[in-house]
Design an enzyme around this catalytic site. Structure first.
Site, short mmCIF file in Angstrom:
data_model
loop_
_atom_site.label_atom_id
_atom_site.label_comp_id
_atom_site.label_asym_id
_atom_site.label_seq_id
_atom_site.Cartn_x
_atom_site.Cartn_y
_atom_site.Cartn_z
N TYR A 41 -8.27 -2.05 4.80
CA TYR A 41 -7.82 -0.74 4.19
C TYR A 41 -9.20 -0.02 3.59
O TYR A 41 -9.02 0.92 3.22
CB TYR A 41 -6.74 -1.13 3.26
CG TYR A 41 -5.36 -1.24 3.56
CD1 TYR A 41 -5.16 -1.68 4.83
CD2 TYR A 41 -4.39 -1.32 3.06
CE1 TYR A 41 -4.02 -1.98 5.59
CE2 TYR A 41 -3.03 -1.70 3.46
CZ TYR A 41 -2.90 -2.01 4.96
OH TYR A 41 -1.75 -2.18 5.51
N LYS A 61 -4.61 -15.75 8.35
CA LYS A 61 -4.48 -16.02 9.79
C LYS A 61 -5.93 -16.74 10.05
O LYS A 61 -6.48 -16.31 11.07
CB LYS A 61 -4.08 -14.81 10.48
CG LYS A 61 -3.69 -15.16 12.03
CD LYS A 61 -2.58 -15.84 12.31
CE LYS A 61 -2.35 -16.13 13.52
NZ LYS A 61 -1.18 -17.04 13.94
N ASP A 80 2.33 -15.65 10.41
CA ASP A 80 3.41 -15.58 11.12
C ASP A 80 4.59 -16.72 10.61
O ASP A 80 5.81 -16.59 10.60
CB ASP A 80 3.37 -15.73 12.51
CG ASP A 80 2.25 -16.91 12.93
OD1 ASP A 80 1.62 -17.44 11.83
OD2 ASP A 80 1.75 -17.09 13.86
N ASP A 123 0.75 -6.04 2.54
CA ASP A 123 1.76 -4.94 2.58
C ASP A 123 2.75 -5.32 3.32
O ASP A 123 3.64 -4.57 3.48
CB ASP A 123 0.60 -4.08 3.45
CG ASP A 123 1.33 -2.69 3.25
OD1 ASP A 123 2.27 -2.49 2.98
OD2 ASP A 123 0.37 -1.81 3.84
N ASP A 159 7.10 -5.73 2.18
CA ASP A 159 8.21 -4.75 3.00
C ASP A 159 9.18 -5.67 3.19
O ASP A 159 10.46 -5.35 3.21
CB ASP A 159 7.47 -3.67 3.95
CG ASP A 159 6.95 -2.64 3.23
OD1 ASP A 159 6.62 -2.66 1.96
OD2 ASP A 159 6.46 -1.85 4.12
#
Length: 343
Positions: free
Chosen positions: A132, A179, A212, A236, A240
């Protein structure tokens, strides 16, 4: 001395929910100095400044910022968002993004198994690095040979401090999510510092999950988690997901803090909601719980606990907006929570 709270309702749904949060804070007895600032899309379109210079100076001095939502369909949201919310996060160095996820009523959970619904976890998201930061660019734009590059920035200092914060916030376990099996460079730094910081906290259980696998485990049984710590992008996304597990984005709060400077910005995560903004149906619970996080950050622990209890009571009684099973308007929902604090 009264704490000075800079109030930035900004755009869309933010203009409706922030007043309800302030209403609840006042009902809870908060002796705070609220000052609202004209930071919104209309102001930006008039002046070309996302945040005017004098306003920025005041924001830097505030004890906390109570934020609504930023964005407008008339504008390039990416540029406007970067000039407001991302600037606040980056330049005030609000490197900890806190996303608590607590289920207040079983009926709000989409999970079939009752024993796996009662979640109460915290996602600690690194808030000033990662994908970001805007590093990268586009080459040969608009042609069939166009190339786009988005770089993932991770620093030794940034990764270390967010991991340290997560251990300080844990009750029983910290789960680090990355990851690193695919993103070997950034993931390698996270793995290196995860191992180093974990050794300093031998009394706290630790676990590592790839992102994942973490998403699958959150859907399978979110009650297993206490604190999850991860980078900006994964935080992020996962936060959610957890918002949906507790009843939706309308009731999900967040805090952006710097533990060293004590600065903090607190905001609901539902965004401007242009499809329903202005109709009096936006859920104010996310903003109210964000305000609760704000006063807890300022040291008013009992007040924060009382607000959270009032929210839970209102939700369980069905005195809430339609998205969480009630029939109240935005202001009526705020009234229902405020009444419980006055009684």
């Amino acid at each position: 001395m009264r704490n000075h709270i800079a109030v930035l309702p900004c755009d869309g749904a933010g203009k409706e929910v922030v007043p309800e949060a302030i209403k609840v804070l006042r009902a809870a007895g908060a002796d705070l100095d609220f000052q609202e600032y004209d930071v919104n899309a209309d102001q930006y379109m008039r002046t070309g400044e996302p945040i005017p210079a004098q306003v920025w100076s005041d924001l830097e001095k505030a004890d906390a910022i109570l934020f609504g939502a930023v964005g407008d369909p008339r504008l390039d949201d990416a540029a406007y968002l970067a000039g407001v919310l991302l600037r606040l996060r980056f330049e005030l160095d609000l490197y900890v993004n806190l996303r608590p996820a607590k289920l207040f009523d079983d009926r709000l959970s989409p999970l079939r198994r009752e024993d796996r619904r009662k979640m109460d976890l915290l996602i600690v998201r690194e808030n000033t690095e990662g994908l970001y930061v805007g590093m990268g660019g586009r080459f040969k734009k608009g042609t069939e040979h166009e190339v786009a590059i988005q770089e993932d920035l991770n620093t030794y200092a940034g990764v270390t401090r967010i991991l340290e914060y997560a251990f300080g916030a844990a009750n029983r376990e910290v789960v680090m999510v990355d990851k690193s099996n695919a993103m070997t460079h950034a993931g390698g730094l996270w793995q290196q510092q995860w191992k180093a910081v974990s050794k300093k906290h031998p009394k706290v259980k630790t676990r590592h999950l790839y992102v994942d696998a973490a998403a699958m485990q959150l859907v399978r049984d979110p009650t297993q988690f206490d604190v999850i710590v991860t980078g900006n992008l994964f935080g992020d996304i996962l936060s959610d997901l957890t918002a949906e597990l507790i009843g939706g984005m309308g009731i999900a709060p967040s805090g952006n803090v710097n533990p060293e400077t004590k600065r903090g910005l607190f905001e609901p995560v539902h965004g401007t909601a242009p499809d329903i903004a202005g109709r009096g149906v936006v859920n104010p619970i996310g903003a109210i719980l964000s305000a609760s996080m704000m006063v807890r950050h300022l040291g008013y622990t009992e007040m924060a606990t009382a607000i959270e209890g009032a929210v839970e009571s209102a939700i369980r009684a069905g005195e809430c907006t339609r998205d969480v099973g009630g029939s109240l308007s935005t202001s009526e929902c705020g009234d229902a929570v405020a009444k419980r604090l006055r009684d």
